[in-house]
Design a protein around this motif. Structure first.
Motif, mmCIF file in Angstrom:
data_model
loop_
_atom_site.group_PDB
_atom_site.id
_atom_site.type_symbol
_atom_site.label_atom_id
_atom_site.label_comp_id
_atom_site.label_asym_id
_atom_site.label_seq_id
_atom_site.Cartn_x
_atom_site.Cartn_y
_atom_site.Cartn_z
ATOM 1 N N ALA A 1 0.854 -1.184 0.000
ATOM 2 C CA ALA A 1 0.000 0.000 0.000
ATOM 3 C C ALA A 1 0.890 1.232 0.000
ATOM 4 O O ALA A 1 1.873 1.307 0.752
ATOM 5 N N PHE B 1 -3.605 6.558 2.872
ATOM 6 C CA PHE B 1 -3.194 5.344 2.186
ATOM 7 C C PHE B 1 -3.880 5.232 0.830
ATOM 8 O O PHE B 1 -5.075 5.539 0.688
ATOM 9 N N ARG C 1 -5.172 -0.993 3.274
ATOM 10 C CA ARG C 1 -4.304 -0.779 4.420
ATOM 11 C C ARG C 1 -4.103 -2.062 5.214
ATOM 12 O O ARG C 1 -3.002 -2.376 5.633
ATOM 13 N N GLY D 1 -4.643 2.341 -1.433
ATOM 14 C CA GLY D 1 -4.661 0.883 -1.525
ATOM 15 C C GLY D 1 -5.217 0.282 -0.248
ATOM 16 O O GLY D 1 -5.734 0.967 0.625
#
Length: 415
Positions: free
Chosen positions: A281, A292, A296, A294
Motif C-alpha cells: 500500500a 493510504f 491498508r 490501496g
C-alpha cells in the motif's frame, strides 16, 4: 550546453541519406546554407541531424543529387508538445507545479535544532510552538532574534542561541552551559552519607578524601558493611569525643570481589517463515497523518510489515510538507526451531562479552573467569563466578551520631 538547449527548443530531426551522390548532397546543403551536424557514415549511407525548418528546403537538393532521405527520429520541444497535445491535465500540472513550489517556499516546513544535550528536541519544539513558531508558519513571520531571546529566557542552562532561515528550513543552534552553584552549596550537609559495600570482598587499597574510614588494606567485608562513615568524631585534648561533624563520605576503594554470573535462554525459538504472499500500500503523509492509497489491512492472520518513507525535498534546504512511502505486508507462519550449538554459544558469548566490557568501562579488572555453558532439557545457560579487582562502595544516607553526655562534677556517695 547552450547549443544543445537551443537545438532542443527549436526542434531537429535525425536523417538517413542514401543512394545518388551523397557528396554532392552535402555540397549543395552547404551552398544553400542548410545547417547539418553530427554527419557520419552508416554503411552505404550517411546519418546527420538538421533543423526541422530546413527539411522543406531539401526538395531541389534531392532532385539534383539523386539522394533519398528518411527521417529516423524527431527530437525537440515542438515534437514533445505535439505528441502530448491532447493531455491538458498534464500540461496544466506542468505549469502549475512551479507555481505551487513557489507558494510552498513561502512557509517553514522543517525546524532543525542542534547542539542540545540536556534539553530534548521535543521539549524545545513544544516551547517554540507555544511561542507561535511551528512547521507550516509563513517565512515572513519568523523573527530569528526573538526566537533566540525567548529560548534563553525560558531555559537558563542555554547560554547561546542562533536561529537562521535556510530555504524552507528554520535552523536553531543552541549551546548549553553549567548553572552556577548557589551560595552555600559546599556547606556541611544536614545528614551524613556513608560509603557502603555492595558485595563481599577484601580491601586492596583505600584512599579517603572525606569521612572516617572503618576498614583498611587487607580487611575482609560483607555486603552492606559501612566502609567509610560520614560521621567524623571531634575530640578534646583527652581524646574524648565531644561531638561529630557530618560529611558526605568520599573515597577511592579498590577491593577483591567474587561475583556470580548467570544468563539463561530458551533452547528453541519461533521463526517466521514467509509463504510468498504479500500486499503493498502506498501512502502520502504529512507530519500528523497518512493517507493510504490501496488496502491498508493485508487480510493475513500473521504477517510481517516493512516500510520505506521518503520526505519530499526538491533542494538541500527546501523541504515540502509531504512524504511518500510504501508499506509491504508479507504473510508468514511461525515454526518452532531449535538453536544450533554454534548459534546459542555465539549468543551467550556475545552477551557475556558485553557484560565484561561494561565492567571494564567501570574500571573493574577480571582476574579469573569461571563461567561455563550448560545445556538443559529446554534451556541453555552460561553461569559461574568472576574474580574481580575494582572499585567498590556506593553512597548511602546515614544516621547522625550524637556525642556522649559528660558526667556532672561532684563527689559520689559510697554504700
Amino acid at each position: 550546453m547552450l547549443t544543445t538547449a537551443l537545438r532542443y527548443l527549436g526542434g531537429y530531426v535525425l536523417l538517413r541519406a542514401e543512394g545518388g551522390s551523397p557528396e554532392r548532397f552535402l555540397n549543395l546543403c552547404s551552398y544553400r546554407e542548410i545547417v547539418l551536424w553530427d554527419v557520419k557514415p552508416a554503411g552505404n549511407a550517411y546519418e546527420m541531424k538538421m533543423w526541422v525548418r530546413d527539411v522543406k528546403r531539401l526538395a531541389p537538393v534531392l532532385r539534383k543529387s539523386g539522394v533519398r532521405i528518411r527521417i529516423q527520429k524527431r527530437i525537440g520541444l515542438p515534437f514533445f508538445l505535439h505528441r502530448y497535445r491532447k493531455r491538458k491535465v498534464f500540461f496544466a500540472g506542468l505549469f502549475l507545479a512551479p507555481v505551487l513550489i513557489g507558494i510552498l517556499s513561502l512557509f517553514v516546513w522543517n525546524i532543525q535544532i542542534t547542539g542540545n544535550l540536556h534539553q530534548t528536541t521535543e521539549t524545545l519544539l513544544e516551547f517554540l510552538e507555544t511561542e507561535g513558531v511551528y512547521s507550516g508558519m509563513p517565512v515572513s513571520q519568523v523573527d530569528c532574534e526573538k526566537i533566540g531571546e525567548e529560548i534563553r529566557r525560558e531555559f537558563p542552562d542555554i547560554i547561546w542561541v542562533s536561529a537562521s532561515l535556510e530555504g524552507s528550513r528554520l535552523h536553531v543552534q543552541v549551546k548549553e552551559g553549567l548553572l552556577e552553584e548557589e551560595p552555600g552549596a559546599q556547606e556541611e550537609p544536614e545528614a551524613p552519607t556513608d560509603i557502603v559495600a555492595e558485595y563481599a570482598g577484601t580491601i586492596a587499597s583505600i584512599v579517603t578524601r572525606s569521612g572516617t574510614p572503618l576498614v583498611q588494606e587487607g580487611d575482609a567485608f560483607e555486603a552492606g558493611d559501612v566502609l567509610v562513615s560520614g560521621n567524623v568524631a571531634v575530640t578534646n585534648d583527652m581524646e574524648e569525643i565531644t561531638g561529630y561533624q557530618y560529611q558526605n563520605a568520599d573515597a577511592d576503594i579498590q577491593a577483591y570481589t567474587e561475583r556470580s554470573y548467570e544468563d539463561t535462554m530458551s533452547l528453541t525459538r519461533m521463526v517466521p517463515v514467509r509463504t510468498g504472499k504479500k500486499r503493498a500500500a502506498l501512502w502520502l503523509g504529512t507530519e500528523k497523518s497518512r493517507f493510504f492509497l490501496g488496502i491498508r489491512h493485508p487480510g493475513f492472520d500473521q504477517y510481517v510489515v516493512s516500510t520505506r518513507e521518503k520526505r519530499l525535498q526538491p533542494g538541500e534546504n527546501f523541504f515540502l510538507p509531504f512524504s511518500v512511502g510504501i508499506l509491504i505486508a508479507e504473510e508468514v507462519r511461525y515454526e518452532e526451531q531449535e538453536w544450533s550449538r554454534e548459534e546459542y554459544r555465539q549468543i551467550l558469548t556475545e552477551t557475556f562479552e558485553r557484560e565484561c566490557q561494561n565492567l571494564e568501562k567501570k574500571g573493574v579488572q577480571i582476574l579469573q573467569n569461571n563461567v561455563k555453558i550448560y545445556k538443559e532439557k529446554s534451556s541453555v545457560s552460561a553461569r559461574g563466578t568472576l574474580s574481580l579487582l575494582g572499585p567498590v562502595g556506593t553512597s548511602q544516607s546515614a544516621q547522625k551520631l550524637q556525642a556522649p553526655q559528660a558526667a556532672e562534677p561532684g563527689i559520689q556517695e559510697g554504700n
